[in-house]
Each structure stands twice: as structure tokens, then as C-alpha cells.
Design a protein around this motif. Structure first.
Motif, PDB file in Angstrom:
ATOM      1  N   ALA A 146      49.366  59.323  51.506  1.00  0.00           N
ATOM      2  CA  ALA A 146      50.173  58.121  51.755  1.00  0.00           C
ATOM      3  C   ALA A 146      49.457  57.157  52.702  1.00  0.00           C
ATOM      4  O   ALA A 146      49.430  55.948  52.469  1.00  0.00           O
ATOM      5  N   SER A 147      48.882  57.687  53.765  1.00  0.00           N
ATOM      6  CA  SER A 147      48.178  56.801  54.691  1.00  0.00           C
ATOM      7  C   SER A 147      46.892  56.258  54.061  1.00  0.00           C
ATOM      8  O   SER A 147      46.511  55.123  54.328  1.00  0.00           O
ATOM      9  N   ALA A 148      46.233  57.037  53.214  1.00  0.00           N
ATOM     10  CA  ALA A 148      45.035  56.548  52.522  1.00  0.00           C
ATOM     11  C   ALA A 148      45.394  55.419  51.568  1.00  0.00           C
ATOM     12  O   ALA A 148      44.669  54.430  51.463  1.00  0.00           O
TER      13      ALA A 148
ATOM     14  N   THR B  95      48.015  53.361  51.830  1.00  0.00           N
ATOM     15  CA  THR B  95      48.377  52.193  52.637  1.00  0.00           C
ATOM     16  C   THR B  95      47.137  51.513  53.194  1.00  0.00           C
ATOM     17  O   THR B  95      47.019  50.282  53.144  1.00  0.00           O
ATOM     18  N   LEU B  96      46.210  52.285  53.715  1.00  0.00           N
ATOM     19  CA  LEU B  96      44.973  51.717  54.244  1.00  0.00           C
ATOM     20  C   LEU B  96      44.168  51.050  53.130  1.00  0.00           C
ATOM     21  O   LEU B  96      43.564  50.001  53.339  1.00  0.00           O
ATOM     22  N   GLY B  97      44.196  51.637  51.945  1.00  0.00           N
ATOM     23  CA  GLY B  97      43.499  51.040  50.807  1.00  0.00           C
ATOM     24  C   GLY B  97      44.066  49.682  50.435  1.00  0.00           C
ATOM     25  O   GLY B  97      43.324  48.741  50.164  1.00  0.00           O
ATOM     26  N   VAL B  98      45.385  49.571  50.420  1.00  0.00           N
ATOM     27  CA  VAL B  98      46.019  48.285  50.092  1.00  0.00           C
ATOM     28  C   VAL B  98      45.706  47.251  51.164  1.00  0.00           C
ATOM     29  O   VAL B  98      45.355  46.107  50.860  1.00  0.00           O
ATOM     30  N   VAL B  99      45.801  47.659  52.419  1.00  0.00           N
ATOM     31  CA  VAL B  99      45.535  46.734  53.526  1.00  0.00           C
ATOM     32  C   VAL B  99      44.072  46.288  53.509  1.00  0.00           C
ATOM     33  O   VAL B  99      43.761  45.138  53.798  1.00  0.00           O
ATOM     34  N   PHE B 100      43.176  47.180  53.144  1.00  0.00           N
ATOM     35  CA  PHE B 100      41.758  46.860  53.144  1.00  0.00           C
ATOM     36  C   PHE B 100      41.337  46.075  51.901  1.00  0.00           C
ATOM     37  O   PHE B 100      40.583  45.106  51.991  1.00  0.00           O
ATOM     38  N   PHE B 101      41.807  46.480  50.723  1.00  0.00           N
ATOM     39  CA  PHE B 101      41.322  45.883  49.483  1.00  0.00           C
ATOM     40  C   PHE B 101      42.014  44.582  49.097  1.00  0.00           C
ATOM     41  O   PHE B 101      41.416  43.764  48.414  1.00  0.00           O
ATOM     42  N   LEU B 102      43.233  44.384  49.497  1.00  0.00           N
ATOM     43  CA  LEU B 102      43.936  43.152  49.133  1.00  0.00           C
ATOM     44  C   LEU B 102      43.215  41.905  49.634  1.00  0.00           C
ATOM     45  O   LEU B 102      42.994  40.971  48.850  1.00  0.00           O
ATOM     46  N   PRO B 103      42.788  41.845  50.902  1.00  0.00           N
ATOM     47  CA  PRO B 103      42.030  40.658  51.337  1.00  0.00           C
ATOM     48  C   PRO B 103      40.651  40.539  50.677  1.00  0.00           C
ATOM     49  O   PRO B 103      40.064  39.470  50.648  1.00  0.00           O
ATOM     50  N   HIS B 104      40.135  41.636  50.140  1.00  0.00           N
ATOM     51  CA  HIS B 104      38.840  41.578  49.460  1.00  0.00           C
ATOM     52  C   HIS B 104      38.967  41.145  48.003  1.00  0.00           C
ATOM     53  O   HIS B 104      38.039  40.572  47.446  1.00  0.00           O
ATOM     54  N   LEU B 105      40.083  41.431  47.379  1.00  0.00           N
ATOM     55  CA  LEU B 105      40.234  41.116  45.960  1.00  0.00           C
ATOM     56  C   LEU B 105      40.838  39.737  45.700  1.00  0.00           C
ATOM     57  O   LEU B 105      40.443  39.071  44.754  1.00  0.00           O
ATOM     58  N   LEU B 106      41.783  39.322  46.514  1.00  0.00           N
ATOM     59  CA  LEU B 106      42.463  38.051  46.264  1.00  0.00           C
ATOM     60  C   LEU B 106      41.555  36.827  46.327  1.00  0.00           C
ATOM     61  O   LEU B 106      41.647  35.968  45.446  1.00  0.00           O
ATOM     62  N   PRO B 107      40.689  36.671  47.324  1.00  0.00           N
ATOM     63  CA  PRO B 107      39.831  35.474  47.317  1.00  0.00           C
ATOM     64  C   PRO B 107      38.939  35.373  46.081  1.00  0.00           C
ATOM     65  O   PRO B 107      38.713  34.281  45.577  1.00  0.00           O
ATOM     66  N   SER B 108      38.457  36.489  45.580  1.00  0.00           N
ATOM     67  CA  SER B 108      37.619  36.446  44.385  1.00  0.00           C
ATOM     68  C   SER B 108      38.422  36.057  43.160  1.00  0.00           C
ATOM     69  O   SER B 108      37.960  35.289  42.319  1.00  0.00           O
ATOM     70  N   ALA B 109      39.618  36.600  43.046  1.00  0.00           N
ATOM     71  CA  ALA B 109      40.453  36.289  41.890  1.00  0.00           C
ATOM     72  C   ALA B 109      40.981  34.861  41.939  1.00  0.00           C
ATOM     73  O   ALA B 109      41.176  34.232  40.895  1.00  0.00           O
ATOM     74  N   MET B 110      41.201  34.325  43.122  1.00  0.00           N
ATOM     75  CA  MET B 110      41.776  32.992  43.265  1.00  0.00           C
ATOM     76  C   MET B 110      40.732  31.930  43.611  1.00  0.00           C
ATOM     77  O   MET B 110      41.083  30.816  43.967  1.00  0.00           O
ATOM     78  N   SER B 111      39.457  32.256  43.505  1.00  0.00           N
ATOM     79  CA  SER B 111      38.418  31.310  43.936  1.00  0.00           C
ATOM     80  C   SER B 111      38.358  30.059  43.065  1.00  0.00           C
ATOM     81  O   SER B 111      37.884  29.024  43.525  1.00  0.00           O
ATOM     82  N   ASP B 112      38.821  30.126  41.841  1.00  0.00           N
ATOM     83  CA  ASP B 112      38.821  28.938  40.982  1.00  0.00           C
ATOM     84  C   ASP B 112      39.928  27.962  41.343  1.00  0.00           C
ATOM     85  O   ASP B 112      39.871  26.794  40.978  1.00  0.00           O
ATOM     86  N   VAL B 113      40.928  28.422  42.075  1.00  0.00           N
ATOM     87  CA  VAL B 113      42.106  27.605  42.376  1.00  0.00           C
ATOM     88  C   VAL B 113      41.940  26.805  43.664  1.00  0.00           C
ATOM     89  O   VAL B 113      42.339  25.655  43.736  1.00  0.00           O
ATOM     90  N   SER B 114      41.337  27.395  44.672  1.00  0.00           N
ATOM     91  CA  SER B 114      41.281  26.774  45.992  1.00  0.00           C
ATOM     92  C   SER B 114      39.839  26.535  46.434  1.00  0.00           C
ATOM     93  O   SER B 114      38.969  27.379  46.223  1.00  0.00           O
ATOM     94  N   GLN B 115      39.598  25.407  47.068  1.00  0.00           N
ATOM     95  CA  GLN B 115      38.264  25.081  47.569  1.00  0.00           C
ATOM     96  C   GLN B 115      37.892  25.978  48.741  1.00  0.00           C
ATOM     97  O   GLN B 115      36.747  26.397  48.872  1.00  0.00           O
TER      98      GLN B 115
END
Length: 94
Positions: free
Chosen positions: A11-13, A15-35
Motif C-alpha cells: 500500500a505504501s509502495a 501511494t509513493l508510486g502515484v505521488v512520484f510518477f504523477l508529476p513525471h507523467l502529466l507534463p509529458s502527456a500535456m506538453s502539447d496543450v501548455s507552453q
């Protein structure tokens, strides 16, 4: 694997995975939308995987043209594997 060895239970792994990977995945996926995200995304490892795949699938790019991305991902993966190995040895001795 590295994040998994830092935690004592699943469970803690997760949670830590979501906290760590979410900021790493979202900018790449949304890079076409925002400057702003377009300037931040190339600094993240997920962009080095996302951008070549997008180029190959949508823009008729070639995998040979993206040697920096593949070398970067290989070196980062090797480093994380080594750190996971060190943590595994330490946890095994406990």
C-alpha cells in the motif's frame, strides 16, 4: 523497483508510486496543450520515452534518429536498477 524497495508494504509502495510518477507523467502527456509544460517536459524521463513514440507513430519518425533519447533512458534505467540492487542488498541483510 527502486520505489518498491523503499517501502515496507504494498500500500505504501503504491501511494509513493502515484505521488512520484504523477508529476513525471502529466507534463509529458500535456506538453502539447501548455507552453509552460512544453518547456518543463523535456527535462523529465517520461518525455524521453513519450516524444520518440509520438514521433514514430504520428510523424513518420525513425527510431535511429532518436539515439539521445534511447541512451538517456538506458542510462537512467541502469542507474535505477543499480540503486534498487543496493537497496535489495541492504534490506536482505536486515
Amino acid at each position: 523497483m527502486f520505489l518498491g524497495f523503499l517501502c515496507r508494504n504494498q500500500a505504501s509502495a503504491r501511494t509513493l508510486g502515484v505521488v512520484f510518477f504523477l508529476p513525471h507523467l502529466l507534463p509529458s502527456a500535456m506538453s502539447d496543450v501548455s507552453q509552460k509544460l512544453t518547456t518543463i517536459a523535456p527535462l523529465l524521463p517520461s518525455y524521453q520515452l513519450f516524444h520518440p513514440l509520438q514521433s514514430i507513430l504520428l510523424e513518420n519518425g525513425r527510431a535511429v534518429d532518436m539515439t539521445f533519447d534511447w541512451i538517456y533512458l538506458f542510462l537512467l534505467g541502469s542507474l535505477m536498477l543499480y540503486l534498487a540492487y543496493l537497496l535489495m542488498k541492504r534490506r536482505w541483510l536486515m
